[in-house]
Design a protein around this motif. Structure first.
Motif, PDB file in Angstrom:
ATOM      1  N   LEU A   1       0.817  -1.208   0.000  1.00 24.22           N
ATOM      2  CA  LEU A   1       0.000   0.000   0.000  1.00 24.22           C
ATOM      3  C   LEU A   1       0.852   1.261   0.000  1.00 24.22           C
ATOM      4  CD1 LEU A   1      -2.925   1.112   0.194  1.00 24.22           C
ATOM      5  CD2 LEU A   1      -2.656   1.085   2.682  1.00 24.22           C
ATOM      6  N   ASN A   2       1.974   1.219   0.705  1.00 22.84           N
ATOM      7  CA  ASN A   2       2.818   2.410   0.839  1.00 22.84           C
ATOM      8  C   ASN A   2       4.039   2.410  -0.083  1.00 22.84           C
ATOM      9  OD1 ASN A   2       1.704   3.994   3.324  1.00 22.84           O
ATOM     10  ND2 ASN A   2       1.684   1.845   3.974  1.00 22.84           N
ATOM     11  N   ASN A   3       4.113   1.417  -0.987  1.00 21.19           N
ATOM     12  CA  ASN A   3       5.199   1.349  -1.978  1.00 21.19           C
ATOM     13  C   ASN A   3       6.585   1.337  -1.342  1.00 21.19           C
ATOM     14  OD1 ASN A   3       3.513   1.386  -4.326  1.00 21.19           O
ATOM     15  ND2 ASN A   3       3.174   3.566  -3.975  1.00 21.19           N
ATOM     16  N   PHE A   4       6.737   0.541  -0.265  1.00 20.60           N
ATOM     17  CA  PHE A   4       8.054   0.406   0.338  1.00 20.60           C
ATOM     18  C   PHE A   4       8.937  -0.489  -0.530  1.00 20.60           C
ATOM     19  CE2 PHE A   4       5.606   1.297   4.349  1.00 20.60           C
ATOM     20  CZ  PHE A   4       6.203   2.521   4.599  1.00 20.60           C
ATOM     21  N   ASP A   5      10.226  -0.172  -0.566  1.00 23.27           N
ATOM     22  CA  ASP A   5      11.182  -0.968  -1.318  1.00 23.27           C
ATOM     23  C   ASP A   5      11.796  -2.079  -0.477  1.00 23.27           C
ATOM     24  OD1 ASP A   5      11.241   0.693  -3.814  1.00 23.27           O
ATOM     25  OD2 ASP A   5      11.877   2.206  -2.378  1.00 23.27           O
ATOM     26  N   ARG A   6      11.834  -1.854   0.811  1.00 28.02           N
ATOM     27  CA  ARG A   6      12.438  -2.815   1.727  1.00 28.02           C
ATOM     28  C   ARG A   6      11.677  -2.764   3.033  1.00 28.02           C
ATOM     29  NH1 ARG A   6      18.660  -2.240   4.081  1.00 28.02           N
ATOM     30  NH2 ARG A   6      18.649  -4.074   5.467  1.00 28.02           N
ATOM     31  N   THR A   7      11.392  -3.925   3.622  1.00 22.71           N
ATOM     32  CA  THR A   7      10.619  -3.995   4.856  1.00 22.71           C
ATOM     33  C   THR A   7      11.285  -4.966   5.811  1.00 22.71           C
ATOM     34  OG1 THR A   7       8.562  -3.548   3.638  1.00 22.71           O
ATOM     35  CG2 THR A   7       8.352  -4.446   5.849  1.00 22.71           C
ATOM     36  N   ILE A   8      11.362  -4.569   7.073  1.00 25.21           N
ATOM     37  CA  ILE A   8      11.989  -5.408   8.092  1.00 25.21           C
ATOM     38  C   ILE A   8      10.984  -5.655   9.218  1.00 25.21           C
ATOM     39  CG2 ILE A   8      13.862  -5.591   9.767  1.00 25.21           C
ATOM     40  CD1 ILE A   8      15.517  -3.745   8.014  1.00 25.21           C
ATOM     41  N   LEU A   9      10.768  -6.906   9.538  1.00 27.49           N
ATOM     42  CA  LEU A   9       9.924  -7.286  10.675  1.00 27.49           C
ATOM     43  C   LEU A   9      10.827  -7.846  11.758  1.00 27.49           C
ATOM     44  CD1 LEU A   9       7.145  -7.658  11.959  1.00 27.49           C
ATOM     45  CD2 LEU A   9       6.974  -9.865  10.791  1.00 27.49           C
ATOM     46  N   VAL A  10      10.806  -7.195  12.929  1.00 25.53           N
ATOM     47  CA  VAL A  10      11.683  -7.572  14.028  1.00 25.53           C
ATOM     48  C   VAL A  10      10.841  -8.095  15.179  1.00 25.53           C
ATOM     49  CG1 VAL A  10      13.557  -6.810  15.540  1.00 25.53           C
ATOM     50  CG2 VAL A  10      13.196  -5.667  13.336  1.00 25.53           C
ATOM     51  N   THR A  11      11.339  -9.103  15.877  1.00 23.24           N
ATOM     52  CA  THR A  11      10.655  -9.599  17.069  1.00 23.24           C
ATOM     53  C   THR A  11      11.669  -9.957  18.153  1.00 23.24           C
ATOM     54  OG1 THR A  11       9.103 -11.243  17.930  1.00 23.24           O
ATOM     55  CG2 THR A  11      10.652 -11.997  16.240  1.00 23.24           C
ATOM     56  N   ASN A  12      11.228  -9.886  19.399  1.00 22.96           N
ATOM     57  CA  ASN A  12      12.055 -10.325  20.518  1.00 22.96           C
ATOM     58  C   ASN A  12      11.896 -11.827  20.730  1.00 22.96           C
ATOM     59  OD1 ASN A  12       9.319  -9.994  21.375  1.00 22.96           O
ATOM     60  ND2 ASN A  12      10.016 -10.202  23.490  1.00 22.96           N
ATOM     61  N   SER A  13      10.978 -12.441  19.972  1.00 21.41           N
ATOM     62  CA  SER A  13      10.692 -13.865  20.098  1.00 21.41           C
ATOM     63  C   SER A  13      11.293 -14.607  18.908  1.00 21.41           C
ATOM     64  CB  SER A  13       9.173 -14.063  20.183  1.00 21.41           C
ATOM     65  OG  SER A  13       8.842 -15.418  20.252  1.00 21.41           O
ATOM     66  N   ARG A  14      10.485 -15.384  18.206  1.00 18.48           N
ATOM     67  CA  ARG A  14      10.929 -16.097  17.016  1.00 18.48           C
ATOM     68  C   ARG A  14       9.778 -16.117  16.019  1.00 18.48           C
ATOM     69  NH1 ARG A  14       9.025 -21.364  16.911  1.00 18.48           N
ATOM     70  NH2 ARG A  14       7.982 -22.059  18.824  1.00 18.48           N
TER      71      ARG A  14
END
Length: 319
Positions: free
Chosen positions: A92-105
């Motif tokens: 929707l926002n036309n991102f070129d790169r996206t990172i999903l971070v978690t403290n878990s797994r």
């Protein structure tokens, strides 16, 4: 990120890993860790407004590239739904790169969702990945990116000169090397140019900018250099045209070093063909010849850079 502060950042990661922080504090600490890491890559990072974050917690930019970071402060594994939601926000926002971070797994389903063919680069990062990222920064503290760029430009210069002397050199040049040669030659001939990131090029390999009647124009270049000698078909042309039309740039140049299939242009309408020019080995060869003459001071720029862009190219025509 100064590697002298490595322990400081590792302690921040331990706080995230404990799971004892309120989500708002955990998000702030994640920002403290990941912002300098991405600053090292040239991104400017800002936190999004809490009440209207658009599905991501941080956004950033580097030249024309947009990046988004989302943090999930979970006790259990992050599932596929979180990945799908982030994919939707990124499209929707036309991102070129996206990172999903978690403290878990991440669950297996989440990992599989991230492996799909997406129109952007998606990275899933847990705390162990964050630690590895910091270690990589420490190991490359004395890394001179400027030196790498100088070496790349020197290689592009030498390859362009080889092609100008004999186009058969194309047979032994890798596709990524040829992208940089094309970018380098256009830059010497008067364009502002950049090669798009290899992992996520958005359907174009080189972005060209120039002034036309005191207005900035943008042109995309897509290059197919299959050393197997494979010719380009209609699907690749149509996909590139769609990018040119959807992103409303001024035109596109498709280069295929080994030509086009006989029916490659049949699926293109007359209207769609207008912003597209096609070229082959002759165009690449002429670019390199112009480059060599320009470096020797015996080539003068034409009145219009568009003439330079489209010289030795044609409109796609059906057989």
């Amino acid at each position: 990120m100064s590697t002298k502060n490595k322990d400081y950042y590792l302690n921040k990661i331990k706080l995230l890993e404990s799971g004892n922080l309120p989500p708002i504090d955990a998000e702030r600490i994640l920002g403290d860790v990941i912002t300098p890491l991405l600053n090292e890559e040239g991104y400017e990072i800002k936190a999004t407004p809490m009440r209207n974050d658009g599905g991501v917690d941080f956004i950033g930019s580097k030249n024309q590239e947009k990046i988004a970071i989302e943090y999930k402060h979970y006790k259990g594994p992050v599932g596929a739904e979180a990945v799908r939601n982030l994919i939707g926000a990124s499209v929707l926002n036309n991102f070129d790169r996206t990172i999903l971070v978690t403290n878990s797994r991440f669950s297996n389903a989440a990992l599989q969702s991230a492996q799909k063919n997406l129109p952007f680069k998606l990275e899933l990062i847990d705390v162990d990945s964050l630690r590895s990222w910091i270690d990589r920064v420490e190991k490359t503290e004395d890394y001179d990116l400027n030196l790498v760029n100088i070496l790349r430009r020197d290689l592009s210069d030498k390859l362009a000169r080889c092609i100008a002397e004999n186009p058969r050199y194309l047979d032994d040049i890798e596709w990524r090397e040829l992208e940089r040669v094309v970018q380098h030659t256009f830059e010497e001939l008067g364009f502002s140019s950049e090669v798009t990131p290899g992992s996520k090029d958005g359907g174009k390999d080189v972005i060209l900018k120039c002034k036309v009647n005191n207005e900035e124009h943008t042109y995309y270049v897509e290059l197919k250099h299959w050393r197997s000698g494979q010719k380009v078909g209609g699907v690749a042309l149509k996909e590139f045209l769609q990018v040119v039309i959807n992103e409303e740039v001024n035109g596109g140049l498709f280069l295929s070093s080994y030509g086009y299939c006989a029916n490659a242009f049949e699926m293109l309408t007359e209207i769609h063909r207008q912003p597209l020019r096609i070229g082959g080995q002759e165009k690449i060869y002429s670019l390199c010849k112009q480059y060599v003459m320009s470096k020797a001071g015996i080539w003068s720029q034409t009145d219009s850079l568009i003439d330079t862009l489209y010289e030795n190219t044609t409109l796609p025509q059906s057989a």
